[in-house]
Design a protein around this motif. Structure first.
Motif, mmCIF file in Angstrom:
data_model
loop_
_atom_site.group_PDB
_atom_site.id
_atom_site.type_symbol
_atom_site.label_atom_id
_atom_site.label_comp_id
_atom_site.label_asym_id
_atom_site.label_seq_id
_atom_site.Cartn_x
_atom_site.Cartn_y
_atom_site.Cartn_z
ATOM 1 N N SER A 249 -8.991 38.789 8.232
ATOM 2 C CA SER A 249 -10.213 39.524 7.875
ATOM 3 C C SER A 249 -10.541 39.338 6.397
ATOM 4 C CB SER A 249 -10.083 41.003 8.235
ATOM 5 O OG SER A 249 -9.183 41.611 7.341
ATOM 6 N N LEU A 250 -9.528 39.072 5.590
ATOM 7 C CA LEU A 250 -9.762 38.826 4.159
ATOM 8 C C LEU A 250 -10.260 37.400 3.902
ATOM 9 C CD1 LEU A 250 -6.578 40.602 2.708
ATOM 10 C CD2 LEU A 250 -8.942 41.423 2.610
ATOM 11 N N GLY A 251 -10.355 36.622 4.966
ATOM 12 C CA GLY A 251 -10.872 35.251 4.830
ATOM 13 C C GLY A 251 -9.857 34.293 4.242
ATOM 14 N N GLU A 252 -8.564 34.601 4.404
ATOM 15 C CA GLU A 252 -7.519 33.741 3.820
ATOM 16 C C GLU A 252 -7.343 32.426 4.588
ATOM 17 O OE1 GLU A 252 -5.025 35.058 1.260
ATOM 18 O OE2 GLU A 252 -6.666 36.452 0.916
ATOM 19 N N ILE A 253 -7.774 32.401 5.840
ATOM 20 C CA ILE A 253 -7.559 31.208 6.666
ATOM 21 C C ILE A 253 -8.912 30.622 7.076
ATOM 22 C CG2 ILE A 253 -6.450 30.332 8.777
ATOM 23 C CD1 ILE A 253 -4.312 31.658 7.263
ATOM 24 N N GLN A 254 -9.125 29.364 6.714
ATOM 25 C CA GLN A 254 -10.391 28.682 7.043
ATOM 26 C C GLN A 254 -10.216 27.782 8.265
ATOM 27 O OE1 GLN A 254 -13.164 29.434 5.325
ATOM 28 N NE2 GLN A 254 -11.812 30.891 4.284
ATOM 29 N N LEU A 255 -11.325 27.459 8.927
ATOM 30 C CA LEU A 255 -11.265 26.490 10.022
ATOM 31 C C LEU A 255 -10.979 25.098 9.465
ATOM 32 C CD1 LEU A 255 -14.344 27.468 12.225
ATOM 33 C CD2 LEU A 255 -11.956 28.142 12.537
ATOM 34 N N ARG A 256 -10.415 24.244 10.306
ATOM 35 C CA ARG A 256 -10.176 22.856 9.898
ATOM 36 C C ARG A 256 -11.494 22.061 9.910
ATOM 37 N NH1 ARG A 256 -5.037 20.051 12.426
ATOM 38 N NH2 ARG A 256 -5.446 18.789 10.576
ATOM 39 N N PRO A 257 -11.537 20.940 9.182
ATOM 40 C CA PRO A 257 -12.780 20.154 9.124
ATOM 41 C C PRO A 257 -13.274 19.779 10.523
ATOM 42 C CG PRO A 257 -11.178 19.294 7.563
ATOM 43 C CD PRO A 257 -10.471 20.353 8.353
ATOM 44 N N GLY A 258 -14.568 19.909 10.724
ATOM 45 C CA GLY A 258 -15.205 19.433 11.952
ATOM 46 C C GLY A 258 -15.151 20.382 13.134
ATOM 47 N N VAL A 259 -14.334 21.420 13.050
ATOM 48 C CA VAL A 259 -14.139 22.304 14.212
ATOM 49 C C VAL A 259 -15.434 23.038 14.558
ATOM 50 C CG1 VAL A 259 -12.982 24.431 14.953
ATOM 51 C CG2 VAL A 259 -11.639 22.556 13.968
ATOM 52 N N LYS A 260 -16.025 23.684 13.564
ATOM 53 C CA LYS A 260 -17.224 24.470 13.840
ATOM 54 C C LYS A 260 -18.381 23.554 14.248
ATOM 55 C CE LYS A 260 -19.835 28.389 12.326
ATOM 56 N NZ LYS A 260 -19.976 29.477 11.399
ATOM 57 N N ARG A 261 -18.502 22.444 13.563
ATOM 58 C CA ARG A 261 -19.582 21.489 13.878
ATOM 59 C C ARG A 261 -19.499 21.036 15.334
ATOM 60 N NH1 ARG A 261 -18.866 16.692 14.526
ATOM 61 N NH2 ARG A 261 -16.934 16.533 13.351
ATOM 62 N N LEU A 262 -18.306 20.641 15.787
ATOM 63 C CA LEU A 262 -18.141 20.144 17.155
ATOM 64 C C LEU A 262 -18.385 21.251 18.181
ATOM 65 C CD1 LEU A 262 -17.288 17.935 19.183
ATOM 66 C CD2 LEU A 262 -14.913 18.667 18.832
ATOM 67 N N ILE A 263 -17.860 22.434 17.911
ATOM 68 C CA ILE A 263 -18.025 23.545 18.861
ATOM 69 C C ILE A 263 -19.501 23.945 18.963
ATOM 70 C CG2 ILE A 263 -17.484 26.007 19.211
ATOM 71 C CD1 ILE A 263 -14.605 25.336 18.337
ATOM 72 N N GLU A 264 -20.180 23.969 17.843
ATOM 73 C CA GLU A 264 -21.622 24.307 17.881
ATOM 74 C C GLU A 264 -22.420 23.243 18.635
ATOM 75 O OE1 GLU A 264 -22.567 27.130 14.037
ATOM 76 O OE2 GLU A 264 -22.608 24.963 13.748
ATOM 77 N N GLU A 265 -22.067 21.998 18.395
ATOM 78 C CA GLU A 265 -22.759 20.903 19.084
ATOM 79 C C GLU A 265 -22.556 21.029 20.598
ATOM 80 O OE1 GLU A 265 -21.233 16.950 18.287
ATOM 81 O OE2 GLU A 265 -22.923 15.996 19.305
ATOM 82 N N ALA A 266 -21.309 21.297 21.001
ATOM 83 C CA ALA A 266 -21.005 21.421 22.432
ATOM 84 C C ALA A 266 -21.756 22.603 23.041
ATOM 85 C CB ALA A 266 -19.493 21.578 22.628
ATOM 86 N N TYR A 267 -21.729 23.726 22.347
ATOM 87 C CA TYR A 267 -22.393 24.934 22.867
ATOM 88 C C TYR A 267 -23.892 24.676 23.060
ATOM 89 C CZ TYR A 267 -23.823 29.758 23.414
ATOM 90 O OH TYR A 267 -24.369 30.913 23.910
ATOM 91 N N LYS A 268 -24.498 24.054 22.069
ATOM 92 C CA LYS A 268 -25.949 23.788 22.146
ATOM 93 C C LYS A 268 -26.281 22.837 23.287
ATOM 94 C CE LYS A 268 -26.999 24.642 17.325
ATOM 95 N NZ LYS A 268 -26.711 23.995 16.050
ATOM 96 N N GLU A 269 -25.376 21.913 23.573
ATOM 97 C CA GLU A 269 -25.632 20.912 24.628
ATOM 98 C C GLU A 269 -25.207 21.389 26.008
ATOM 99 O OE1 GLU A 269 -25.411 16.937 24.659
ATOM 100 O OE2 GLU A 269 -26.021 16.637 22.588
#
Ligand code: XBP
Ligand code: MG
Length: 251
Positions: free
Chosen positions: A93-113
Motif C-alpha cells: 500500500s505504501l507503493g514499495e513494490i512496482q510492476l515489472r516492465p511491460g506487465v501493465k501494457r500487455l494486460i491492458e492490451e489483452a483486456y481491451k482486445e
C-alpha cells in the motif's frame, strides 16, 4: 487453427519482483514482532523459495533450523503468516513494490482486445489482491486463483488445472507467464505453453520446457533480452507475439 483466448499470470516474480523486498521483509517483520530472532537474509530466502507457500516455507525453516521445536506449530505458523500478510499488504500500500516492465501494457492490451485474463498464484489471496488492486484492476481478471484454493501448490499443476476448468478453456488456447522453475513445471504439467521472465532468484534455473525466456516483457524504451526462443524484430512482448507463440509448433 488454435486461437489465443486467454493469458494466465503468476504473481510473485512475474507481475512484480515481490520476493526479496516484499515477502522477505514482511516475514522478518512478523518474526521480530513475535520476539523471534529469526532473520531471513537475501541468500537464505533464495534457498527457502524452493518451498512454495508462506506457511509451508515457515514450517520447512523450522524443521531445518529448529528441529527441536515441535510444539504448537499448528497455532504458531498461521499466526506468523497472518502477521506477515498484514506487513506485506502494508508494504504494497505504501507503493514499495512496482510492476515489472511491460506487465501493465500487455494486460491492458489483452483486456481491451477481449483476451480473457486470469491469475494462478501460490500466494495467499489477500497478498495477490493487494498487488493487483494497487497497480492493475481485479475486475480485469475472470479468475484469481490463489493460495490454498487447491490441495497442492506449485510445482503441482493443480492451480493451472483449476483455472482452465473455471474458464472452460483447453490448454492450447492459453499462454502462461511465469518466473520460476516451479511455476514452469506446474504450467507444463497442465499442458500449457509458458513464457518466462527471469530475475536474480531464478536466472540459473532450468527453463528448457519454456516457449520463450526473457529478462522481462519489455517496453518501447526498455527492450527485452531474449535468453531462449526464436523471435525476431521484437523489443517488447505484445499480443501479436502471444498469438504467434500459441500457433507455433513448439513446447
Ligand atoms: C510465490 C510463493 C509465495 C510467496 C509468499 O508463488 O511461493 O509463497 O513467496 O506468499 P507464486 P504467501 O510465484 O506462484 O505466486 O506467504 O502468501 O504464501
Ligand atoms: Mg512466481
Amino acid at each position: 487453427m488454435t486461437e489465443l483466448k486467454a493469458l494466465i499470470f503468476d504473481v510473485d516474480g512475474t507481475l512484480a519482483e515481490t520476493e526479496r523486498d516484499g515477502h522477505r521483509i514482511a516475514f522478518n517483520r512478523a518474526f521480530a514482532e513475535a520476539n523471534l530472532d529469526w532473520n531471513w537474509s537475501e541468500s537464505l530466502y533464495g534457498e527457502l523459495l524452493e518451498i512454495s507457500g508462506g506457511k509451508e516455507r515457515i514450517r520447512y525453516y523450522l524443521q531445518q533450523y529448529y528441529p527441536e521445536r515441535t510444539e504448537d506449530l499448528d497455532r504458531l505458523i498461521p499466526q506468523l503468516h497472518q502477521a506477515k500478510t498484514n506487513h506485506y499488504r502494508q508494504l504494497l500500500s505504501l507503493g514499495e513494490i512496482q510492476l515489472r516492465p511491460g506487465v501493465k501494457r500487455l494486460i491492458e492490451e489483452a483486456y481491451k482486445e477481449g483476451i480473457r485474463l486470469a491469475i494462478a498464484t501460490t500466494s495467499a489471496l489477500p497478498n495477490a489482491l493487494a498487488l493487483i488492486e494497487k497497480h492493475l484492476n481485479p475486475q480485469w481478471f475472470e479468475v484469481i486463483a490463489a493460495g490454498d484454493i487447491v490441495p497442492n501448490k506449485k510445482p503441482a499443476s493443480d492451480i493451472y488445472k483449476y483455472v482452465l476448468n473455471e474458464m472452460n478453456l483447453s490448454p492450447d488456447e492459453c499462454l502462461v507467464f511465469e518466473d520460476s522453475f516451479h511455476g514452469l513445471q506446474a504450467a507444463s504439467e497442465a499442458g500449457l505453453k509458458t513464457v518466462i521472465t527471469l530475475h536474480d532468484y531464478t536466472k540459473n534455473q532450468d527453463f528448457s520446457l519454456a516457449s520463450l525466456v526473457l529478462n522481462h516483457l519489455g517496453e518501447l524504451n526498455n527492450t527485452f533480452t531474449m535468453i531462449k526462443g526464436n523471435i525476431k524484430n521484437k523489443g517488447y512482448f505484445d499480443l501479436e507475439l502471444a498469438k504467434d507463440l500459441i500457433t507455433r509448433d513448439c513446447v
